[in-house]
Motif scaffolding. Sequence first.
Motif, PDB file in Angstrom:
ATOM      1  N   THR A 114      46.641 -32.596 -67.569  1.00  0.00           N
ATOM      2  CA  THR A 114      47.350 -31.983 -68.688  1.00  0.00           C
ATOM      3  C   THR A 114      46.968 -32.690 -69.980  1.00  0.00           C
ATOM      4  OG1 THR A 114      49.330 -33.408 -68.526  1.00  0.00           O
ATOM      5  CG2 THR A 114      49.284 -31.402 -67.153  1.00  0.00           C
ATOM      6  N   HIS A 115      46.939 -31.916 -71.059  1.00  0.00           N
ATOM      7  CA  HIS A 115      46.420 -32.432 -72.326  1.00  0.00           C
ATOM      8  C   HIS A 115      47.379 -32.235 -73.496  1.00  0.00           C
ATOM      9  CE1 HIS A 115      42.902 -32.429 -69.805  1.00  0.00           C
ATOM     10  NE2 HIS A 115      42.882 -31.116 -69.763  1.00  0.00           N
ATOM     11  N   PRO A 135      43.256 -36.898 -72.562  1.00  0.00           N
ATOM     12  CA  PRO A 135      42.903 -38.309 -72.737  1.00  0.00           C
ATOM     13  C   PRO A 135      43.595 -38.929 -73.953  1.00  0.00           C
ATOM     14  CG  PRO A 135      41.114 -36.908 -73.533  1.00  0.00           C
ATOM     15  CD  PRO A 135      42.133 -36.000 -72.915  1.00  0.00           C
ATOM     16  N   LEU A 136      44.114 -40.119 -73.757  1.00  0.00           N
ATOM     17  CA  LEU A 136      44.804 -40.804 -74.849  1.00  0.00           C
ATOM     18  C   LEU A 136      43.835 -41.237 -75.944  1.00  0.00           C
ATOM     19  CD1 LEU A 136      47.206 -43.119 -72.812  1.00  0.00           C
ATOM     20  CD2 LEU A 136      47.586 -40.759 -73.566  1.00  0.00           C
ATOM     21  N   PHE A 137      42.649 -41.675 -75.526  1.00  0.00           N
ATOM     22  CA  PHE A 137      41.611 -42.123 -76.449  1.00  0.00           C
ATOM     23  C   PHE A 137      40.315 -41.380 -76.116  1.00  0.00           C
ATOM     24  CE2 PHE A 137      44.428 -45.732 -75.470  1.00  0.00           C
ATOM     25  CZ  PHE A 137      44.894 -46.058 -76.736  1.00  0.00           C
ATOM     26  N   PRO A 138      39.367 -41.351 -77.040  1.00  0.00           N
ATOM     27  CA  PRO A 138      38.065 -40.761 -76.692  1.00  0.00           C
ATOM     28  C   PRO A 138      37.457 -41.485 -75.495  1.00  0.00           C
ATOM     29  CG  PRO A 138      38.240 -41.129 -79.069  1.00  0.00           C
ATOM     30  CD  PRO A 138      39.419 -41.818 -78.445  1.00  0.00           C
ATOM     31  N   THR A 139      36.857 -40.728 -74.592  1.00  0.00           N
ATOM     32  CA  THR A 139      36.307 -41.332 -73.382  1.00  0.00           C
ATOM     33  C   THR A 139      35.087 -40.583 -72.909  1.00  0.00           C
ATOM     34  OG1 THR A 139      36.733 -41.733 -71.030  1.00  0.00           O
ATOM     35  CG2 THR A 139      38.013 -39.996 -72.060  1.00  0.00           C
ATOM     36  N   GLY A 140      34.121 -41.335 -72.401  1.00  0.00           N
ATOM     37  CA  GLY A 140      32.922 -40.725 -71.850  1.00  0.00           C
ATOM     38  C   GLY A 140      33.178 -39.961 -70.571  1.00  0.00           C
ATOM     39  N   LYS A 142      35.451 -37.736 -70.223  1.00  0.00           N
ATOM     40  CA  LYS A 142      35.725 -36.366 -70.647  1.00  0.00           C
ATOM     41  C   LYS A 142      35.054 -36.109 -72.001  1.00  0.00           C
ATOM     42  CE  LYS A 142      38.616 -34.972 -67.352  1.00  0.00           C
ATOM     43  NZ  LYS A 142      38.418 -33.770 -66.532  1.00  0.00           N
ATOM     44  N   PRO A 143      33.718 -36.036 -72.028  1.00  0.00           N
ATOM     45  CA  PRO A 143      33.024 -35.840 -73.304  1.00  0.00           C
ATOM     46  C   PRO A 143      33.427 -34.518 -73.946  1.00  0.00           C
ATOM     47  CG  PRO A 143      31.530 -35.511 -71.447  1.00  0.00           C
ATOM     48  CD  PRO A 143      32.798 -36.075 -70.885  1.00  0.00           C
ATOM     49  N   GLY A 144      33.673 -34.565 -75.242  1.00  0.00           N
ATOM     50  CA  GLY A 144      34.046 -33.357 -75.958  1.00  0.00           C
ATOM     51  C   GLY A 144      35.532 -33.045 -75.944  1.00  0.00           C
ATOM     52  N   ARG A 145      36.302 -33.741 -75.118  1.00  0.00           N
ATOM     53  CA  ARG A 145      37.749 -33.504 -75.052  1.00  0.00           C
ATOM     54  C   ARG A 145      38.427 -34.333 -76.133  1.00  0.00           C
ATOM     55  NH1 ARG A 145      40.780 -29.793 -72.476  1.00  0.00           N
ATOM     56  NH2 ARG A 145      39.705 -30.158 -70.488  1.00  0.00           N
ATOM     57  N   GLN A 146      39.168 -33.687 -77.007  1.00  0.00           N
ATOM     58  CA  GLN A 146      39.821 -34.386 -78.111  1.00  0.00           C
ATOM     59  C   GLN A 146      40.924 -35.300 -77.589  1.00  0.00           C
ATOM     60  OE1 GLN A 146      41.314 -31.801 -81.155  1.00  0.00           O
ATOM     61  NE2 GLN A 146      42.023 -33.462 -82.457  1.00  0.00           N
TER      62      GLN A 146
END
Length: 214
Positions: A114-115, A135-140, A142-146
Amino acid sequence: MNRMERLTACRLYGIVDLGYIPEDQLIPVSKKLLAGGLGILQLRAKNHAPEHIERMGRQLAPLCREYGCLFIINDYPEVARSIGADGVHLGQEDGKLEAARSLLGPDALIGRSTHSPEQALGGFREGADYIGFGPLFPTGTKPGRQAIGLEHIAGVQAQLPEDFPVFCIGGINKATLPAVLDAGATRAVIVSWLLTHPDITGTVEAVRRRLGEA
């Protein structure tokens, strides 16, 4: 304990992700995670055929049982059923949860990614046994997921039953974990920090202690 009781006792959720480790390290790395007392482990192998994932899962399932760890397959309920995994994890685009429940039965564990707060509550209402929130922070991973930040963690948990597992995910590492906990998180999914650490077992043990699991 049954599966749900074991899940509820877990604070740290590990993922052995082939985006971070080569396949020939699948078992050695998994053993290091499990040796740290990990209570739940997911196999995540994006862009691999279901038949390939099933072969890898058949290696991991008995290993997880040996260590008393719940074993989850990402994306494929059919694979989870075929190898006798404890459950499946589904993304927002992976179909209705009720279809997976029908296939796997009432005792299987089914998680939902869930996002947003709305998706988090939706996952609970549709019958997920736990949710990943991020994702709470940018992460590799989930690339492209804000990234969604930390502001909704406490509010989401307050709207759900106290013992419903909400695993925060996305960019959680040594530097960010304190802020995640300060924001109200009680459970975490950690991927790259564990998989790439020179001391995987010791880090699992330390994070479990920090989360109050050990």
